[in-house]
Design an enzyme around this catalytic site. Sequence first.
Site, short mmCIF file in Angstrom:
data_model
loop_
_atom_site.label_atom_id
_atom_site.label_comp_id
_atom_site.label_asym_id
_atom_site.label_seq_id
_atom_site.Cartn_x
_atom_site.Cartn_y
_atom_site.Cartn_z
N ASP A 176 0.57 -1.04 0.09
CA ASP A 176 0.05 0.20 -0.29
C ASP A 176 1.25 1.16 0.22
OD1 ASP A 176 -2.29 -1.21 0.37
OD2 ASP A 176 -2.52 -1.26 1.61
N LYS A 204 -2.21 4.97 -5.74
CA LYS A 204 -2.77 6.12 -4.85
C LYS A 204 -4.27 4.96 -4.84
CE LYS A 204 -1.43 10.48 -6.87
NZ LYS A 204 -1.01 10.21 -7.57
N MET A 257 -7.54 8.03 10.43
CA MET A 257 -8.53 8.17 9.79
C MET A 257 -9.16 10.14 9.72
SD MET A 257 -9.11 5.29 7.23
CE MET A 257 -9.70 4.21 8.71
N1 SAH Z 1 -3.94 -0.18 9.86
C1 SAH Z 1 -3.23 0.38 9.64
C2 SAH Z 1 -4.36 1.50 9.49
C3 SAH Z 1 -4.95 2.37 8.77
S1 SAH Z 1 -6.32 3.29 8.69
C4 SAH Z 1 -2.78 0.52 11.39
O1 SAH Z 1 -3.19 -0.56 12.30
O2 SAH Z 1 -1.57 1.50 11.54
C5 SAH Z 1 -4.92 4.49 8.32
C6 SAH Z 1 -4.83 5.41 9.09
O3 SAH Z 1 -4.05 4.93 9.81
C7 SAH Z 1 -4.10 6.51 8.32
O4 SAH Z 1 -5.77 7.47 8.15
C8 SAH Z 1 -4.34 7.52 9.74
O5 SAH Z 1 -4.64 8.27 10.70
C9 SAH Z 1 -3.92 6.00 10.35
N2 SAH Z 1 -1.98 5.94 10.31
C10 SAH Z 1 -0.84 5.06 9.39
N3 SAH Z 1 0.28 5.37 10.67
C11 SAH Z 1 0.47 5.99 10.06
C12 SAH Z 1 1.29 6.80 11.22
N4 SAH Z 1 2.77 6.51 10.33
N5 SAH Z 1 1.11 7.61 11.84
C13 SAH Z 1 0.28 8.34 11.84
N6 SAH Z 1 -1.29 8.36 11.82
C14 SAH Z 1 -1.16 6.96 11.07
#
Ligand code: SAH
Length: 508
Positions: A37, A59, A171
């Site tokens: 991704d 994207k 998100m």
């Molecule tokens: N599976 C992922 C979440 C996926 S949804 C997890 O466990 O982290 C995607 C959302 O995760 C983003 O919009 C943001 O809100 C958060 N996110 C993912 N990586 C991030 C990062 N490095 N810093 C801050 N927020 C993050």
Amino acid sequence: MSNTGTVYLVGAGPGDAGLLTLRGAELLRRADVVIYDLLVNPELLRHAGAGCELVSRGKRQDVSQDELNSLMISKAREGKCVVRLKGGDPYVFGRGGEEAEALANAKIDFEVVPGISSIMAATNYAGIPLTHRDHTSNFTVFTGHEGDDKSTSALDFDQIARISGTKVILMGVTHLRELTLALISRGLPAETPVAIVQWGTLGRQKSIVGTLGTIEQLAAKEHITPPALTVIGEVVKLRKKLNWFENRPLFGHRIVVTRSRAQAVEFSHKLTELGADVLEIPCIKRSVPNNLQSLADALLELNSYDWLVFTSPNGVTAFFDFFFKAFKDMRDIGGVRIAAVGPGTAAKLRELHLQVDLMPEEAIGVKIAKEFEKFETVENLKLCLFRAEAANPDLPKALEELGAIVDDIPVYRTVADTEDSLGNVAKLTEAGADWITFTSGSTVEHFHARFDLPALLKKFPQLKLASIGPETSKAIEALGLKPTVEARHHTMEGLVAAVLKMSKNRSS
Ligand code: SAH
């Protein structure tokens, strides 16, 4: 068992390439196909083998979920080992559960490897523990549904506001206004501390702190965009004391590393550990010399030499690559004496359990010749230098002047590297950087050929140049420029120290 392959849904962790699990790394090494991704740190793809097919999901909308599921299934049916690499933990938002269901329905074997979620990692790297005995013993995580057709209307704000403890919103940036207003209107005090962490755990992490009442304006002012998470609650205050990551000395400094990929790892690692946002843009790589005959001859008569002289770690690696093609046994090196110019070269030899008899500190021909003189007279001794093709002729000349018989043998050739598998070139040309580090004259020349260094400096006036030593500085000066710093010790450590000193000065 059929010949169908297995699909591994692997959590890539939150960003920091060190936060992948051992199981995840093992599967990446084994994978025939990796489908990853946008949020996945491309550095993780380095674990994959050379022949592995890499499919970027690009994207968000360019490959639909159905297409993606079909792709995983068809690759598995071709008998391939498929790694589906997903940001954070595969089962935390991001539709990992649906992907696993599709595999189960298609009767494809699968395994789900947990990952470190941004929930705990991005908050941690912003100095915020999710729980703390003095503040709260529970936390709630929900999604603000950004970037989709969905709104926040599916959320039960009455219930969310009623639960005590820390709240984390993933998100949630696009709908921040709705979210904060909804919580305030349900009775949460407007003064409740809030932090937003963008690009958490990476060198470019950015975090802001406010309250439920102020955070939305602050986020707009600071241009906070996804990926970012929001954390609400008293634990945010602990950040003042616990901000171990953002307080690192090079945090907030973007540093370009130009040396060859094979050699960059350790240097980049040092800078990253000091908090820097490292952009690896290797401009050179090691290649086979044009003329191999002299090396072939030298290998056949190694025992006729009194000294073997290495002037760089690259020379050591390249020489022994050839050596072990010709011989199976280290004893074939014979009882010859070994000289290494500089501690890096000596360290590389010691890795092979070879002791260094003589180590001149600097790569300056006359000085090396003087060191030899201190040890023994080199008059009529046979010396073999293993160096880069077209290396500076001063050293052999100085040794010959002392009466030595010198063979100067090319063992490698430096050529331009123009690859950009990590997408770092665009980051540099669009957003600039704070430092460019040069570790040899050829990194300067090849970087300039690729980017036009004076033009880049004009475009990004804050850009500073760090040089590892006089030879490198000369190459910078040949472009009509001046290095901002030159390392006092001409080693990687010396270069890091020079950048560190200057960066501290500028920020204080
Ligand atoms: N599976 C992922 C979440 C996926 S949804 C997890 O466990 O982290 C995607 C959302 O995760 C983003 O919009 C943001 O809100 C958060 N996110 C993912 N990586 C991030 C990062 N490095 N810093 C801050 N927020 C993050």
